[in-house]
Design a protein around this motif. Structure first.
Motif, PDB file in Angstrom:
ATOM      1  N   ASP A  48       0.723  -1.194  -0.088  1.00 21.75           N
ATOM      2  CA  ASP A  48       0.027  -0.071   0.000  1.00 21.75           C
ATOM      3  C   ASP A  48       0.746   1.138   0.005  1.00 21.75           C
ATOM      4  O   ASP A  48       0.390   2.162  -0.550  1.00 21.75           O
ATOM      5  N   ARG A  49       1.878   1.204   0.556  1.00 21.49           N
ATOM      6  CA  ARG A  49       2.856   2.534   0.883  1.00 21.49           C
ATOM      7  C   ARG A  49       3.935   2.781  -0.317  1.00 21.49           C
ATOM      8  O   ARG A  49       4.952   3.486  -0.163  1.00 21.49           O
ATOM      9  N   LEU A  50       4.006   1.655  -1.021  1.00 21.55           N
ATOM     10  CA  LEU A  50       5.004   1.784  -2.436  1.00 21.55           C
ATOM     11  C   LEU A  50       4.376   2.189  -3.609  1.00 21.55           C
ATOM     12  O   LEU A  50       3.203   1.884  -3.756  1.00 21.55           O
ATOM     13  N   LYS A  51       5.097   2.734  -4.610  1.00 20.65           N
ATOM     14  CA  LYS A  51       4.601   3.289  -5.826  1.00 20.65           C
ATOM     15  C   LYS A  51       5.760   2.756  -6.624  1.00 20.65           C
ATOM     16  O   LYS A  51       6.833   2.653  -6.600  1.00 20.65           O
ATOM     17  N   VAL A  52       5.178   2.509  -7.960  1.00 19.33           N
ATOM     18  CA  VAL A  52       6.019   2.236  -9.181  1.00 19.33           C
ATOM     19  C   VAL A  52       6.097   3.113 -10.066  1.00 19.33           C
ATOM     20  O   VAL A  52       5.280   3.665 -10.568  1.00 19.33           O
ATOM     21  N   LEU A  53       7.338   3.829 -10.254  1.00 19.73           N
ATOM     22  CA  LEU A  53       7.486   5.196 -11.071  1.00 19.73           C
ATOM     23  C   LEU A  53       8.204   4.785 -12.436  1.00 19.73           C
ATOM     24  O   LEU A  53       9.023   3.790 -12.396  1.00 19.73           O
ATOM     25  N   MET A  54       7.987   5.176 -13.255  1.00 23.85           N
ATOM     26  CA  MET A  54       8.526   5.285 -14.612  1.00 23.85           C
ATOM     27  C   MET A  54       9.319   6.492 -14.648  1.00 23.85           C
ATOM     28  O   MET A  54       8.635   7.670 -14.573  1.00 23.85           O
ATOM     29  N   VAL A  55      10.778   6.778 -14.610  1.00 24.29           N
ATOM     30  CA  VAL A  55      11.478   7.774 -14.668  1.00 24.29           C
ATOM     31  C   VAL A  55      12.226   8.231 -15.972  1.00 24.29           C
ATOM     32  O   VAL A  55      12.983   7.100 -16.536  1.00 24.29           O
ATOM     33  N   ASP A  56      12.057   9.238 -16.431  1.00 29.49           N
ATOM     34  CA  ASP A  56      12.633   9.532 -17.494  1.00 29.49           C
ATOM     35  C   ASP A  56      14.209  10.303 -17.252  1.00 29.49           C
ATOM     36  O   ASP A  56      14.188  11.351 -16.521  1.00 29.49           O
ATOM     37  N   THR A  57      15.355   9.663 -17.130  1.00 27.74           N
ATOM     38  CA  THR A  57      16.610   9.974 -16.859  1.00 27.74           C
ATOM     39  C   THR A  57      17.285  10.883 -18.083  1.00 27.74           C
ATOM     40  O   THR A  57      18.475  11.214 -17.904  1.00 27.74           O
ATOM     41  N   GLY A  58      16.466  10.997 -19.171  1.00 35.52           N
ATOM     42  CA  GLY A  58      17.444  11.817 -20.274  1.00 35.52           C
ATOM     43  C   GLY A  58      18.131  11.118 -21.128  1.00 35.52           C
ATOM     44  O   GLY A  58      18.892  11.710 -21.765  1.00 35.52           O
ATOM     45  N   SER A  59      18.203   9.680 -21.009  1.00 36.25           N
ATOM     46  CA  SER A  59      19.315   9.146 -21.729  1.00 36.25           C
ATOM     47  C   SER A  59      18.490   7.733 -22.404  1.00 36.25           C
ATOM     48  O   SER A  59      19.260   6.904 -22.662  1.00 36.25           O
ATOM     49  N   GLY A  60      17.337   7.897 -22.596  1.00 37.64           N
ATOM     50  CA  GLY A  60      16.592   6.909 -23.495  1.00 37.64           C
ATOM     51  C   GLY A  60      15.286   6.399 -22.753  1.00 37.64           C
ATOM     52  O   GLY A  60      14.720   7.577 -22.290  1.00 37.64           O
ATOM     53  N   ALA A  61      14.907   5.224 -22.963  1.00 35.57           N
ATOM     54  CA  ALA A  61      13.484   4.923 -22.260  1.00 35.57           C
ATOM     55  C   ALA A  61      13.469   5.050 -21.027  1.00 35.57           C
ATOM     56  O   ALA A  61      14.544   5.025 -20.306  1.00 35.57           O
ATOM     57  N   PRO A  62      12.227   5.314 -20.417  1.00 34.51           N
ATOM     58  CA  PRO A  62      12.129   5.440 -18.830  1.00 34.51           C
ATOM     59  C   PRO A  62      12.582   4.231 -18.320  1.00 34.51           C
ATOM     60  O   PRO A  62      12.332   2.992 -18.930  1.00 34.51           O
ATOM     61  N   VAL A  63      12.865   4.239 -17.013  1.00 32.16           N
ATOM     62  CA  VAL A  63      13.253   3.118 -16.118  1.00 32.16           C
ATOM     63  C   VAL A  63      12.447   3.181 -15.094  1.00 32.16           C
ATOM     64  O   VAL A  63      11.747   3.906 -14.705  1.00 32.16           O
ATOM     65  N   GLN A  64      12.168   1.858 -14.599  1.00 25.89           N
ATOM     66  CA  GLN A  64      11.318   1.294 -13.485  1.00 25.89           C
ATOM     67  C   GLN A  64      11.966   1.712 -12.302  1.00 25.89           C
ATOM     68  O   GLN A  64      12.805   1.021 -12.103  1.00 25.89           O
ATOM     69  N   VAL A  65      11.157   2.200 -11.473  1.00 22.44           N
ATOM     70  CA  VAL A  65      11.867   2.479  -9.879  1.00 22.44           C
ATOM     71  C   VAL A  65      10.550   2.208  -9.081  1.00 22.44           C
ATOM     72  O   VAL A  65       9.847   2.963  -9.023  1.00 22.44           O
ATOM     73  N   VAL A  66      11.080   1.500  -7.954  1.00 26.07           N
ATOM     74  CA  VAL A  66       9.981   1.359  -6.825  1.00 26.07           C
ATOM     75  C   VAL A  66      10.529   2.466  -5.874  1.00 26.07           C
ATOM     76  O   VAL A  66      11.390   2.469  -5.132  1.00 26.07           O
ATOM     77  N   CYS A  67       9.531   3.159  -5.059  1.00 17.04           N
ATOM     78  CA  CYS A  67       9.434   4.347  -4.350  1.00 17.04           C
ATOM     79  C   CYS A  67       8.706   4.259  -3.167  1.00 17.04           C
ATOM     80  O   CYS A  67       7.329   4.207  -3.456  1.00 17.04           O
ATOM     81  N   GLY A  68       9.057   4.579  -2.020  1.00 17.53           N
ATOM     82  CA  GLY A  68       7.963   4.749  -0.872  1.00 17.53           C
ATOM     83  C   GLY A  68       7.958   6.210  -0.290  1.00 17.53           C
ATOM     84  O   GLY A  68       7.229   6.296   0.744  1.00 17.53           O
ATOM     85  N   ALA A  69       8.551   7.125  -1.045  1.00 17.42           N
ATOM     86  CA  ALA A  69       8.390   8.620  -0.583  1.00 17.42           C
ATOM     87  C   ALA A  69       7.108   9.145  -0.909  1.00 17.42           C
ATOM     88  O   ALA A  69       6.338   8.724  -1.916  1.00 17.42           O
ATOM     89  N   PRO A  70       6.469   9.670   0.240  1.00 11.85           N
ATOM     90  CA  PRO A  70       4.988   9.958   0.037  1.00 11.85           C
ATOM     91  C   PRO A  70       4.864  11.191  -0.893  1.00 11.85           C
ATOM     92  O   PRO A  70       3.641  11.363  -1.591  1.00 11.85           O
ATOM     93  N   ASN A  71       5.789  11.820  -1.263  1.00 12.10           N
ATOM     94  CA  ASN A  71       5.606  12.789  -2.448  1.00 12.10           C
ATOM     95  C   ASN A  71       5.983  12.455  -3.795  1.00 12.10           C
ATOM     96  O   ASN A  71       6.138  13.080  -4.639  1.00 12.10           O
TER      97      ASN A  71
END
Length: 807
Positions: free
Chosen positions: A59-82
């Motif tokens: 419930d407290r985790l999110k799956v992010l797709m992150v654009d790092t500026g170097s190609g396809a977005p990467v998948q990151v699991v993050c628990g930050a509330p913001n």
């Protein structure tokens, strides 16, 4: 002393890079100890969160797709509330070392979802202690670029190793001044602070001191209506970089001034100060709760700042918690003062307080910057916190009287070997802030206020040498002499080395003990006089100069015994102190043996008996060690006398005094008095000795250094035994001396081989048996010759001891 490259360049106009600056710092005597180029922050990049979906298994985790500026977005699991779509932050890819959590990232699997990196918080990048959420940057932050460059985290950190005589370089401004003087750029000068003041500072200050040197000056200003929130990011980053924790704007400003200008400052919350302030000596037993949350008990040796409530600050060392500034502070009192370096050093050491303020005040701060430092601090307070300043209250300061040094330019060549022109020497000194007056080969140099370490012409030579370049001194061999060189070491140095080698050869280990010992130990060994008491001991239990080497060696042996090494033999050749005059320092070779650590070897009797070891050490072991030192130093052993008894720390019946003639005492040896061992809390079989190496007379100079031809007698050596009955009080050495003196040409040696006491020799008597070695030189002795010599030996012993030949 730590500082960042950008902070330095705020004071120094230069195009030089990091490597060139570091090299120049070392060249001019400011040795670079460490450089952190912040390479650890280079892998972090600015990235944008493209999408943020709820984690399917948490419930407290999110799956992010992150654009790092170097190609396809990467998948990151993050628990930050913001964490949210559109957020721009700092991204760390797998393989990146994250300093805030001391972890090197790898591709992870979190609740069944792969995570290819991390979106970082400020704590993880050591920007602050905040870890409530990940870094949230403005939307226009450049995705794909270095986050370290964007956030100014790539600012290299330089650490230099300052010597105690350079208080001027405890500031970044002072370091920049030295670099500018060396030709690496131009020193930037800041315009004098300018602001309007309203009214007087209502809090008045009184210097209530019996010695004006304790506080030569004090400046105080009230600033009304400040807003004391967090300091700006640029200031926090600089303080964090050098290892300081940001607290609030007012406190951070004082810390910033300490490093930026070398001017320790202090701020009081004016609402918490009752009445006027007084600088005075603390009263015996007064206490203060300091800013480090510790309560300190003070006394008359401590100088404090007090109001009607009591002590508010330990002058020049640390402020008090009661009047500290926090987010509720509205009116602030800014302090800029001068303190006596010696008193600060003593107080700080006695209280066990180490602060950046103490570090600078005990070395000496620039007295002329006391008031400008207050002005600059006020300017920063107005800039960061707002408010209305009052007129400064300045008490006690009488101005700086510069030291004038008579400086012959020729001293540079004489002391360093460098060929530096008079013009260059003058230019170097002028760049460093000195004022050169006069012309010709000899000038007068006025020392600037920020250089309390410069006292004489040799100091000025050092300044010229380090700026001109120590590396310009060319290596040169020592001059060769046609004749054979004479003796280089003194007799005392030679004998000290010989004593060390002799004792080491006897199985003893060299120890180096403190020259300072507790007062009770000093008194136990004949010392403890007021003249030998330290004015500024490094510890309370190291209060007196040692009168003997034995206390340190005995306690060292006991420490070894406490750790399971009871059989130890230690020696030391060093100084002892009888008084505070130069002739009161003695050069002594001393040693102790403990347990079974004899020359024959330590160990249990059943394991070492065959070699003669395994027995507890006694007086004869100490005697042998002492005589070995004397013999190694080259003294004629035939002139050595042993008398019974020694100083009171030895056992009265198991000790001796070594003399050369009736007056020259060479040393003492023996077992130790039980009360001495008890007082030192030392136990076990112990014996020791001390030989005064400096008391040994110089050997007579010989006409030639060539050894004489070896002369061996062609006649047979003869040994004859004698037994004499003497009083029990007669020493065996007296008999040996008497027999030796009967005929010094023929008698070449006398040894005692037996002592007997019993009813057969009479009450109060003893029998001493000696072996006399007789070496004919010119002819073979006849029976008549031996009879005559026997009579001479018996007569000599009878004359000196009253003894008779045993029948």
């Amino acid at each position: 002393m730590k500082f960042t490259l950008s902070w330095l360049k705020e004071h120094l106009e230069t195009d030089a890079g990091l490597d060139e600056i570091c090299a120049r710092l070392t060249e001019i005597g400011l040795e670079v100890e460490d450089v952190d180029d912040k390479a650890a922050f280079k892998p972090f990049v600015i990235a944008r969160v493209v999408s943020a979906e709820k984690h399917p298994q948490a419930d407290r985790l999110k799956v992010l797709m992150v654009d790092t500026g170097s190609g396809a977005p990467v998948q990151v699991v993050c628990g930050a509330p913001n964490a949210r779509a559109g957020l721009v932050g700092a991204f760390a890819a797998p393989g990146t070392y994250v300093p805030g959590i001391d972890v090197t990232l790898a591709i992870g699997n979190i609740r069944g979802v792969e995570s290819h990196g991390m979106m970082c918080s400020e704590k993880e990048l050591q920007i602050s202690d905040s870890h409530d959420g990940i870094i949230d940057l403005p939307e226009d932050a450049p995705v794909g670029q270095s986050y370290a460059a964007y956030a100014h985290l790539d600012d290299p950190l330089i650490e230099i190793n300052l010597t105690p005589n350079r208080p001027d370089c405890t500031s970044i401004h002072g370091i920049a001044r030295d670099l500018a003087a060396s030709g690496l750029g131009t020193l930037k000068t800041r315009p004098a602070p300018s602001f309007a003041v309203e009214g007087e500072t209502p809090v008045k200050l009184t210097l209530d001191l019996d010695d004006p040197k304790l506080c030569p000056g004090f400046a105080l200003r009230l600033v009304r209506g400040v807003r004391n929130g967090p300091s700006p990011r640029w200031m926090q980053q600089r303080l964090l970089a050098i290892g300081l924790r940001p607290i609030n704007a007012l406190v951070d400003i004082t810390n910033y001034m300490t490093f930026d200008q070398g001017r320790p400052m202090h701020v009081f919350d004016a609402a918490k100060v009752k009445g006027n302030l007084t600088v005075r000596r603390a009263r015996e037993g007064e206490t203060v709760l300091a800013l480090d949350q510790r309560e300190y008990k003070l006394g008359p040796n401590n100088v404090v700042i007090a109001d009607e409530n009591g002590i508010e600050s330990i002058g020049g060392i640390m402020g008090g918690e009661h009047s500290g500034c926090d987010e509720n502070t509205v009116d602030v009192l800014i302090e800029s003062a001068l303190w006596d370096p010696m008193n600060i050093a003593k107080s700080g050491r006695a209280l066990g307080i180490i602060t950046d303020a103490r570090y600078r005040f005990e070395r000496g701060v620039d007295p002329e910057y006391m008031v400008p430092g207050l002005e600059r601090t006020t300017e920063l307070v107005l800039e960061l916190c707002g408010g209305t300043p009052a007129k400064a209250e300045i008490v006690g300061y009488k101005g700086y009287e510069p030291k004038i040094v008579d400086f012959p330019y020729s001293e540079v060549k004489r002391l360093t070997g460098l060929d530096v022109s008079n013009e260059e020497s003058s230019t170097i000194l002028t760049r460093l802030g000195f004022t050169v007056s006069g012309s010709g080969e000899r000038v007068s140099v006025s020392v600037p206020s920020w250089r309390p370490d410069v006292d004489g012409k040799a100091d000025l030579v050092e300044e010229v040498m380090r700026i001109h370049g120590v590396d310009n001194i060319k290596p040169a061999p020592l001059e060769s002499h046609a004749a054979v060189n004479g003796k280089i070491l003194t007799t005392l140095q030679i004998r000290s080395r010989l004593a060390k080698r002799a004792l080491a050869a006897r199985g003893m280990l060299e120890a180096v003990t403190w020259s300072f010992i507790p007062e009770d130990q000093a008194k136990l060994f004949g010392g403890g006089s007021p003249a030998l008491k330290l004015a500024n001991p490094i510890a309370a239990e190291m209060s007196d100069m040692r009168p003997s080497l034995l206390p340190g060696l005995l306690t060292a042996a006991q420490r070894n015994a406490d750790k399971g090494y009871g059989d130890v033999a230690l020696f030391e050749v060093s100084g002892t102190y009888e008084n505070d005059r130069p002739d009161g320092q003695r050069r002594v070779a001393g040693g102790i043996r403990r347990g079974t650590a004899s020359l024959a070897g330590a160990g249990r009797a059943w394991s070492n008996a065959a070699k003669g070891g395994g027995k507890p050490v006694d007086v004869f072991d100490a005697k042998a060690d002492a005589l070995a030192v004397i013999e190694a130093c080259g003294l004629p052993m035939g002139n050595i006398q042993i008398e019974q008894g020694g100083p009171e720390w030895y056992h009265p019946g198991r000790s001796g005094t070594i003399k050369m003639g009736p007056k020259v005492v060479l040393g003492y040896f023996g077992e130790f008095h039980p009360l001495t061992l008890e007082a030192l809390d030392v136990s076990g079989a112990l014996c020791g000795f001390e030989v005064y190496v400096d008391a040994m007379p110089e050997a007579k100079r010989k006409a030639t250094r060539t050894k004489p031809a070896l002369e061996l007698s062609p006649f047979q050596l003869v040994r004859r035994d004698f037994a004499f009955v003497v009083d029990k009080t007669v020493e065996a050495g007296t008999i040996v001396k008497a027999a030796t003196g009967a005929d010094r040409k023929l008698v070449t040696g006398v040894n005692v081989f037996d002592i007997f006491e019993g009813a057969s020799v009479g009450d109060g008597k003893k029998s001493v048996a000696i072996e006399v070695q007789i070496q004919p030189v010119e002819r073979t002795l006849t029976d008549e010759d031996f009879e005559a010599l026997t009579q001479k030996i018996v007569a000599s012993v009878m004359k000196f001891t009253g003894g008779v030949l045993r029948s």
